[in-house]
Each structure stands twice: as structure tokens, then as C-alpha cells.
Design an enzyme around this catalytic site. Structure first.
Site, PDB file in Angstrom:
ATOM      1  N   HIS A  61       0.818  -1.206   0.000  1.00 39.73           N
ATOM      2  CA  HIS A  61       0.000   0.000   0.000  1.00 39.73           C
ATOM      3  C   HIS A  61       0.858   1.265   0.000  1.00 39.73           C
ATOM      4  CE1 HIS A  61      -3.755   2.138   0.770  1.00 39.73           C
ATOM      5  NE2 HIS A  61      -3.114   2.856   1.683  1.00 39.73           N
ATOM      6  N   HIS A 110     -10.312   2.990  -0.601  1.00 34.59           N
ATOM      7  CA  HIS A 110     -10.452   2.550   0.784  1.00 34.59           C
ATOM      8  C   HIS A 110     -11.308   1.286   0.784  1.00 34.59           C
ATOM      9  CE1 HIS A 110      -9.815   4.426   4.977  1.00 34.59           C
ATOM     10  NE2 HIS A 110      -8.676   4.240   4.391  1.00 34.59           N
ATOM     11  N   GLN A 259     -10.008   2.699  11.055  1.00 37.21           N
ATOM     12  CA  GLN A 259      -9.981   3.947  11.784  1.00 37.21           C
ATOM     13  C   GLN A 259     -11.393   4.514  11.956  1.00 37.21           C
ATOM     14  OE1 GLN A 259      -8.996   3.094   8.853  1.00 37.21           O
ATOM     15  NE2 GLN A 259      -7.171   4.148   8.175  1.00 37.21           N
ATOM     16  N   GLU A 331      -3.213   4.756  12.678  1.00 40.50           N
ATOM     17  CA  GLU A 331      -3.794   5.507  11.566  1.00 40.50           C
ATOM     18  C   GLU A 331      -4.938   6.374  12.056  1.00 40.50           C
ATOM     19  OE1 GLU A 331      -4.430   2.880   8.228  1.00 40.50           O
ATOM     20  OE2 GLU A 331      -2.305   2.436   8.101  1.00 40.50           O
TER      21      GLU A 331
END
Lengths: 769, 217
Positions: A61, A110, A259, A331
Site C-alpha cells: 500500500h 479505501h 480507523q 492511523e
């Protein structure tokens, strides 16, 4: 200093003294050879904090380790462009749109967090891309999103889709950013791996550009925004760079890695940053996204003087039990890191206080070339920053899968075609009511499209159009497109088709396309067949951009989108940005109501092209053959024609032809404008169809040949438009006129608008409540 | 008036300009109203809508000056989150609750002007139909039966949803006023309907021109 923190801290000294201690590198996603490379770089075992840092920085990523060798083509093949102020390698590309304005835009995935926890996963996807744009020095002005889900009727889609939409709605609306468009489609290949790609665009003055570089030894490093918590620890390595198994239990177990978003804090952070920029208080800035503090510190240091000293115990915490590895990997959302001259720190902190934004000086830029982090005075990280920032580079094996030939041989020409007018009519209604082509209001009604007061066009228009300057009418148009079915059949051509469609959508508003961003959604790079798809897609995009004369300014790669060993369709989502000289002269897709009949003109060539088409998929569940053949030179001429015609005020409406062909485009324009039309296909199309197809209404209505558009002309514009078509060498055929309350195809069928819209509007509410 | 989390403040200012007046920025943390002739509380998510929409904003320092001024006759318009703040501050009766269906709704809606005598609606004709966007997640107007009966009897219902009742508001109420008609709150966004280029119509401009005729007179 009390206890557990100090006891737990694995210092550099301790690491040097305990060489053989086993470390959980595999659990953190590092391969054995990668771990050995770290040992070689450091000449000792890494500390727990260093291991955490390398594991997230070298994750697929963050490091692009499998894609880098291919992505180089975007720069190598880039067409000359005077519009590019900053390109790939920055947080986002920056494009000059004239009158002193610059625009920056980027799209990012995402996907995995949105499957695990749809609402927060999608919300934080919006938050992350908005901070990317903010970090360039721009004010974010709009968002879009490209979404893919499993079959619309599947039970899990009823969990994932409403959650994703509510997450985007919650975060974007609360941030005050209009949502101006995007895509929504469904396919079984996304059932265990939905795609949530979020795009943000921002605007600035030329001089406002900020850099993500830590220069000037002695300058202070300030972390500001939310406090750091345990959310999303390891998100980049554990979620984004691994494949989901089949069990949904596994997704529940990963929930803590997602998150949690707080858009109110992000709104304050935006206003705070813009005031900091305006005051000239920042010499370098980076947003905290994937890999949090680890990523921000290493990238800032590596791009700047190279050295930085960070005191991790100065990082404001939401959870006092966090130690160095967790702080580095967290994160937590709504955080930024800035480099500030010592003399400006007080002013910087005062601006943060005004906006109730928490800020802490956590370190300094140094001239040592090393990234050193301490925990209550003890070094816990001491590495050359560039080694973490650059990461490994892999040239993965790739192989065209044998099944590709089988797929190509399954020609849709063999599918039974609708018989007569009644059959064509039924297929049109089936297409309009299919989830992928149905009215998207159920989704878009949950998004604020009006806030900021500059939205000129938004979904269901071809592209979003935002006014940038009220006095001159200068604006920007944006569209995203991607078609997994086309790309499955041929990733090279499929990617060019997506590029062509986004480019055409922007052009249909009268804007001039300027730049391209992309979000490349693929399966595992460790699968040679997927790697082949990826390589073909990148090559197709780079070649396509060269023909169209628009550079790729940035993008994002999302690998490991698969369930078990079954990858999703290769799904590159391509975003195109255009500049509009005067947004007041924009045609919408809706046919003009109450203004008398407007002449309808079909632009472009129509061939019998049904491979990967909506008709084959919806009416026969078929995917096979060859996708339509893109002609990007023709696409470029068409865009030139549309811009010229819009500027001359000749167009009352314009709508690009894509999925479902002419039939679906006409229906959408009728429904949007609330007025019908009558078109003649037999004979009239003979100039565009190859000879044997003259009078074939099925092909005329449902073929998905690329590079086409239908326009409604302003009264009296016929001659001027015809001469423009000749000038731009775009094939044009008059096919009829607007008017009445039905969509009528002469000698074929007629559908009253009520009936045309009924199934179209009903589909998504019936599925999702 | 801008609170942390206000979003449609610049749109409200643009609408004021379009109506021919001069917008003045008021900041939540300041005291005093800078001698303005009217105040608009814009839409948004003040203080993140934490606790309850508008519940924290009502305690902002500037509200200590606004509340007495409104009671003394200063024209005050609350749009969306501003309406929620006016209810929380007890300048208007009732409350706004989660939409029926529990989803955020952004839709262009036909509204009927029920009371064209308030400071903010006198540019309209009674019963006039206008199209203005609604965009809110907590826009369902609620009040006890006695309050609703009083509102209807006194003409304090200023606006009603004219077709569908999109959010489950009691009696399809989209906006209400106080007894003197100087304080008006509504969930739809007239500031997003002042220019057909960027909104569904220019029907909302009347709110901003209405108050000017009052001030000029």
C-alpha cells in the site's frame, strides 16, 4: 517516569545486544527476504519500533513495490503539457487552469476498510483524500466517489452498500464539501471485496503550492490535529496489503484495524491549515494517512535534508498505554505534520489554538541524514530515512492467462436478439431498471451537492462541474469512469475505454480535458495473471494519455482485491479533469423542456460492438468477446467539437453514449429533462453503420461503440453545428427531435415517460429501503 | 454568523449580496452584533452536531447578545442548523429530530408559503409555491399537540412541504416563526436557490429581499 512504557520500550541499545531474538515480522506482513534486508541495512536486528516502521512503509500500500516498475510509463510516455505545475510523486498533481488558479485532484481507494466496517471505512476514505489535497496547499472544493458492490440483491450488499453511502454522506456533508458525482455498479466479482474509491479536488492560487519536504536543520516538526489512538494500527499492512479469506468471521476480527472518523475535527483542520498557509508559517507539510507518523516522518525526511529527530513521547495520545510501535503505526484520522521555522512556532501554535486544533512540537530537522526517534530519552529508532521511504522494488512475474482466449471466443454475436419493436422496448426497460443503470437518487440524495454554492452540474449529469471564479465563470469539470467487464475482456483496451469515457464526459459539459488521475483496483500482484492485467492496464492508460494529450498527474494502486484466490475484474477507475472557460455555457444531459422541439444529432460511428456490453450482461448474463474498439484520435476530435459548440452556444443538451448505448442515453436525457423525443433509426443511420447493418435498430440502439455523444441543438443552430462537425471531422447524423411525452423510435416502439422512469426509479429503493 | 462547523455561511453571504445588502461576518466567540440590521444563522454542523444539533451553539458567547436582540425585534433567520440553534435557544418553539427513514436527504422540494407577513417572507404571496433544496439528516419538525395547535391558530407556520413530506415533519411543517414574525426558522435552504445556475431556481431570493424592505421601511 512510571513504568510499563519504559519497560516495554525496545531500544536501539537493547536491539544491538539481543541479536538473535525472534521477531514477528511475518505477522506484520514482511516476507523473510525483506526482513533480512532490514538486518543488512541496520547491521543489527531492528527494534520493535523500527520493525513496525519498516513493515508499514514496505507494505504494498505504501511502497508500490509491485507496481513501480510499470507506473514509470506514466512519466516516460507523458504527452507535453503546459498545464502541469506538479506531477507524480507529490501528494497529488497540480494543474494550471488559468487566471492564476491551480487545481489539484486525486483519487484513492479505501476498499478493504469499507468491507470490514462500511460506514467508518468509507468515511475515513473521504477524510484521507481530503487531507491529501489540503497538504498541497489547496482548499478542497468537492468530492466524488466510485463504488462497486456485489450483486445488488445479495444479503451482504444490503450490509455494505448502505453503510458505505452513509459513511460518505456523514463525512463529506459534515465537512461542507459538495459531492458532485461518481459511479455505482454491481457485479458478483465484488461480493467479498467492494470498491470504495474517493476523489477530492481542491483549488489554490499558483503561489500557494506546498511541499512535503523537511528542509533546514533546526526547523521544528509539529504534529497537529487529533490525538493519536490505537485505531487503525497496522491498517496499511494488515488490511490494505492482504487478501480477505472467505469467512466473514475474519472480517470481524480485523475491525479494530479500521480507523474512526471525526469530520468536525477535519473541518477545523482544513480552516486551520489554510490560515497557516496564508500566513506563510509552513515550510513543509504532509498529511497523515496510511502508516501515520511512520510515513509522515520518513517521507518528509527522505524528501528533504534527510535527517530528523523525533521525540515519540511528545506525541499527544488518546490512549496512554500506547508504546513506540503503536504510535508509529496508528492511523488515527485528522492529523497533519508540518515543518516550521523556530521563529514562527509561536504564531503557528496561536493559529492552531484559534481553531481549537491540538498541536505539539515533536522534533527537529537535522543534518545527520538519519531518522532518529527517542522514547523518554532512549533511542528506539535510528535508520537512514531513505531506506524506509524507498522500499523494495519487485518485477513480478506476469502471464496472460490461457482462459483469456476462451473468453474472447465467447462472442455475443451468438446471443439471441430481441424480436421486433416489442422486444427492443422490453430490453430497454430491463436495462433502465437494472441496478447498474438504475436511477441513483437513493444514493446521491444522501449527499450534499449544494454546499459552497458553486455546483453547476452534479450526478446524474455526465460530469460534475464546479464554478471556480464567479466573475469570469471559470470552472472545472470532473468525471470518473471504469468498466470492469471491458477490462476483464481486454485490460489494455478496457482501460483506454474508461479513459475515453471520462474524457468524453468532461467534454460533454463543454470543458477542455487537461489531466488524468487513476485508482487501479486489482487482485493479488503475486498472481501472474493479475500482474498481466495490471501491466496491460497501465500500458493502455499511458498510451491512451499520450494520444489524448493529457498527462497522468497522480494516482493510487490497490492490490489484493480478491476473495480467496478469485480476483475482482481488473477495475482501473480513471478520473479526468477539465477546465471550463464559462460554466454558464454548459449543456446538461436533460433535453430542454418547454422550448419547442430541438434537433437531435448523434455524433460518432456506430459498429455492432456488444462484448462486455450492458445488454449482454443484463439481458443474458453474458460476458465474452471483444470490448468495443476505442478510437482515441476520434475521441479527441469529438471533445474539440463539443467545447467549440458549447462555447458558441449551440448546444441545448449533450449526453455521452456509454453503457446501454443510444437507447439508454436517450432515455436518461428524456427523464432528466422531463420531455420526450422521436427518433428515426432506419435509413438515417446508414451513413454511420457499415453497409450491411443499415436499418438494424438493435445495433443502433444498444451497441456500445466508443466515442459517441447525442446532442440537442439550440433553435437555429443546425447549420453552424454542421459546419463545426465538418471542421472537426466528426460523423454526425440528424436522428430526430425532442418533444412530446414519450420516447418514440419510429416504426419500432414508443414508451411514455412515466413508464420509462417507473422501473428506473424504483430499483434501488426497493433493494435498500 | 459563523460557528465552528458552519458550512453554508458563505452561501448565505452570497445570497445577502444578491439581494442587494452588505453581508457582515459575525464570529461565534465574539461579543456584540456590530450594529447589523438582521442576522442569519447558516446551515452546517455547528460543533460537529455533537450532543444534539444546535445544543452547543446556543451557549456560544455571541448568543448572549443575539437572544435579547431577537426578543427585542431584530430580524433573525435560522436555516437548517440555524433553525435547530433557534429552537435550542428557545427563540422558536418545537424541535428538529432525525428524519423519518433515518437518512440524510438532499432534494429539491416544492414548498408552500403559509405566512407571507413575516420579516423574512413578505416578498412572497400567501400560498405561493416555491422550489428550494432541502438538505438535512435531522429535519423532522416535532412539537407537542398543544404547541402545534397554537402554531396553526396563530399563523406561525411559515412554510410547509407542498408535495411529499420528505422527513416526517409534524403537519408537514418546513418553517415556523415567533409571535412577532421577526424570528423565522426553516429546514430548506433558500440561499441555495438564488441563481438557477447553481440551484434549482431563484425562488429563495425572496427571503433575503423581504428583510430589506422591512429594514428600509
Amino acid at each position: 517516569m512510571t513504568g510499563p512504557d519504559l519497560v516495554a520500550a525496545d531500544t536501539v541499545e537493547r536491539a544491538a545486544a539481543t541479536a538473535g531474538q525472534p521477531q514477528p515480522y511475518a505477522e506484520l506482513g514482511l516476507k523473510q527476504d525483506e526482513y533480512e534486508k532490514i538486518l543488512a541495512i541496520l547491521g543489527r536486528r531492528p527494534t520493535a519500533a523500527e520493525l513496525a516502521l519498516y513493515s508499514v512503509m514496505w507494505s504494498e500500500h505504501c511502497s508500490y513495490k509491485s507496481s513501480k516498475v510499470h507506473l514509470r510509463q506514466f512519466a516516460e510516455k507523458a504527452p507535453p503539457s503546459g498545464a502541469l505545475l506538479a506531477g507524480i510523486g507529490h501528494n497529488a498533481g497540480v494543474v494550471d487552469i488559468g487566471q492564476g488558479y491551480a487545481v489539484t485532484f486525486k483519487i484513492e481507494s479505501h476498499n478493504h476498510p469499507s468491507y470490514v466496517e462500511p460506514h467508518q471505512g468509507a468515511a475515513t476514505g473521504v477524510g484521507g483524500i481530503v487531507r491529501d489535497i489540503l497538504a498541497m496547499g489547496a482548499r478542497p472544493i468537492a468530492v466524488m466517489d466510485a463504488l462497486r458492490f456485489g450483486p445488488a440483491a445479495a444479503p451482504d450488499t444490503a450490509r455494505v452498500l448502505p453503510g458505505v453511502v452513509s459513511g460518505i454522506s456523514f463525512y463529506g456533508n459534515c465537512l461542507g464539501l459538495p459531492n458532485i458525482g461518481g459511479e455505482l455498479d454491481f457485479d458478483a466479482c465484488y461480493a467479498g471485496n467492494p470498491l470504495v474509491n474517493a476523489l477530492c479536488v481542491g483549488v489554490m492560487q499558483h503561489g500557494d503550492l506546498q511541499v512535503a519536504e523537511a528542509h533546514g536543520p533546526g526547523n521544528k516538526v509539529i504534529l497537529f490535529g487529533s490525538a493519536t489512538g490505537p485505531d487503525g494500527v497496522g491498517g496499511a499492512s494488515v488490511l490494505a496489503s492482504a487478501t480477505f479469506g472467505d469467512a466473514s468471521a475474519e472480517s470481524a476480527a480485523k475491525r479494530p484495524s479500521v480507523q474512526v472518523g471525526d469530520p468536525f475535527t477535519e473541518k477545523l483542520l482544513i480552516e486551520c491549515c489554510l490560515e497557516l498557509f496564508a500566513g506563510g508559517l509552513v515550510t513543509g507539510i504532509q498529511d497523515l494517512g496510511a502508516a501515520g507518523v511512520a510515513c509522515a516522518t520518513t517521507e518528509l525526511a527522505a524528501a528533504g535534508t534527510g535527517g530528523m529527530a523525533v521525540r515519540l513521547d511528545e506525541v499527544p495520545l488518546r490512549d496512554a498505554t500506547l508504546g513506540p510501535p503503536e504510535i508509529l503505526m496508528s492511523e488515527s484520522q485528522e492529523r497533519m505534520m508540518a515543518v516550521v521555522e523556530p521563529g514562527r512556532v509561536a504564531e503557528f501554535l496561536a493559529v492552531c489554538a484559534k481553531w481549537d486544533v491540538r498541536a505539539a512540537v515533536v522534533g527537529e530537522v537535522t543534518g545527520t541524514g538519519r531518522l532518529v526517534m527517542t522514547w523518554h530519552g532512549e533511542p528506539v529508532v535510528d535508520i537512514p530515512a531513505a531506506t524506509a521511504a524507498d522500499g523494495p522494488v519487485y518485477t513480478r512475474p506476469l502471464a496472460r492467462p490461457a482462459a483469456q482466449d476462451e473468453l474472447a471466443a465467447s462472442d455475443p454475436a451468438a446471443l439471441p436478439r430481441p424480436a421486433g419493436g416489442a422486444g427492443l422496448r422490453a430490453d430497454l426497460l430491463a436495462l433502465l431498471a437494472s441496478p447498474g443503470l438504475a436511477d441513483k437518487s437513493w444514493v446521491t440524495d444522501q449527499y450534499d451537492r449544494y454546499v459552497r454554492g458553486d455546483t453547476v452540474l452534479a450526478t446524474p449529469e455526465d460530469a460534475g462541474l464546479i464554478r471556480v471564479d464567479e466573475a469570469t465563470g471559470l470552472g472545472i469539470a470532473l468525471a470518473t469512469d471504469g468498466n470492469g467487464r471491458y477490462c476483464r475482456l481486454d485490460p489494455y483496451l478496457g482501460t483506454q475505454l474508461a479513459l475515453g469515457e471520462a474524457y468524453r464526459n468532461v467534454a460533454a459539459t463543454g470543458a477542455r480535458p487537461l489531466a488524468v488521475t487513476n485508482c487501479l483496483n486489482f487482485g493479488s500482484p503475486e498472481d501472474p495473471a493479475v500482474m498481466w492485467q495490471f501491466a496491460e492496464a497501465v500500458r493502455g492508460l499511458a498510451d491512451g494519455c499520450a494520444v489524448l494529450g493529457v498527462p497522468v498527474t497522480g494516482g493510487n494502486v490497490s492490490f489484493y482485491n480478491q476473495t480467496g484466490t478469485t480476483p475482482i475484474h481488473p477495475t482501473p477507475v480513471i478520473g479526468v479533469l477539465g477546465v471550463h472557460d464559462d460554466v454558464r455555457r454548459r449543456p446538461g444531459i436533460g433535453f430542454p423542456a418547454g422550448a419547442g422541439p430541438a434537433a437531435l444529432v448523434l455524433l460518432g460511428r456506430t459498429e455492432p460492438e456488444f462484448g462486455g456490453s450492458a445488454w449482454a450482461y443484463v439481458c443474458h448474463g453474458h460476458l465474452g468477446g471483444r470490448p468495443p474498439m476505442p478510437d482515441l484520435e476520434a475521441e479527441r476530435r469529438l471533445a474539440g467539437l463539443l467545447a467549440a459548440a458549447a462555447a458558441a452556444g449551440l448546444l441545448a443538451a449533450a449526453h455521452d453514449l456509454s453503457e446501454g448505448g443510444l437507447a439508454v442515453a436517450l432515455a436518461e436525457s428524456c427523464l432528466r429533462g422531463g420531455v420526450g423525443c422521436t427518433v428515426q433509426l432506419s435509413g438515417q443511420l446508414s451513413g454511420q453503420l457499415s453497409g450491411s447493418l443499415a436499418g438494424d435498430p438493435f445495433t443502433a440502439l444498444f451497441s456500445e461503440s466508443a466515442g459517441r455523444c447525442v446532442v440537442a441543438l439550440q433553435p437555429g443552430a443546425d447549420e453552424a453545428f454542421a459546419s463545426l462537425c465538418a471542421e472537426y471531422e466528426v460523423p454526425a447524423q440528424n436522428i430526430g427531435a425532442t418533444g412530446g411525452g414519450s420516447l418514440t423510435v419510429t416504426d419500432c416502439f414508443s414508451v411514455p415517460l412515466d413508464e420509462l422512469g417507473a422501473g428506473h426509479v424504483r430499483t434501488l429503493p426497493e433493494l435498500f429501503g | 454568523m459563523t460557528f465552528p462547523g458552519s458550512l453554508d455561511d458563505r452561501d448565505a453571504a452570497r445570497a445577502v449580496t444578491a439581494a442587494g445588502a452588505e453581508p457582515v461576518v459575525l464570529w461565534h466567540g465574539d461579543r456584540g452584533l456590530k450594529g447589523v440590521d438582521a442576522v442569519i444563522l447558516p446551515g452546517g454542523f455547528s460543533y460537529g452536531d455533537y450532543l444534539r444539533c444546535g445544543a452547543i451553539a446556543r451557549f456560544a458567547p455571541v448568543m448572549s447578545d443575539l437572544v435579547p436582540a431577537a426578543r427585542a425585534g431584530l430580524p433573525v433567520l435560522g436555516i437548517c442548523n440555524g433553525f435547530q440553534i433557534l429552537c435550542e435557544a428557545h427563540l422558536l418553539p418545537g424541535a428538529l429530530t432525525r428524519n423519518a427513514g433515518l437518512r440524510f436527504i438532499n432534494r429539491d422540494l416544492p414548498l408552500r408559503v403559509e405566512n407571507a407577513r413575516t420579516a423574512w417572507t413578505r416578498a412572497y404571496a400567501g400560498g405561493e409555491r416555491i422550489v428550494v433544496p432541502l438538505k438535512s439528516g435531522e429535519g423532522a419538525y416535532a412539537a407537542d399537540p398543544g404547541t402545534l395547535a397554537d402554531l396553526e391558530a396563530s399563523g406561525a407556520v411559515v412554510l410547509r412541504y407542498a408535495a411529499d413530506n420528505p422527513n416526517g415533519s409534524a403537519a408537514a411543517i418546513a418553517g415556523v416563526c415567533n409571535a412577532d414574525g421577526n424570528v423565522v426558522g426553516l429546514m430548506p435552504h433558500p440561499e441555495h436557490a438564488v441563481d438557477p445556475l447553481t440551484g434549482p431556481s431563484a425562488d429563495g431570493l425572496g427571503f433575503f429581499t423581504s428583510v430589506l424592505t422591512g429594514v428600509a421601511a
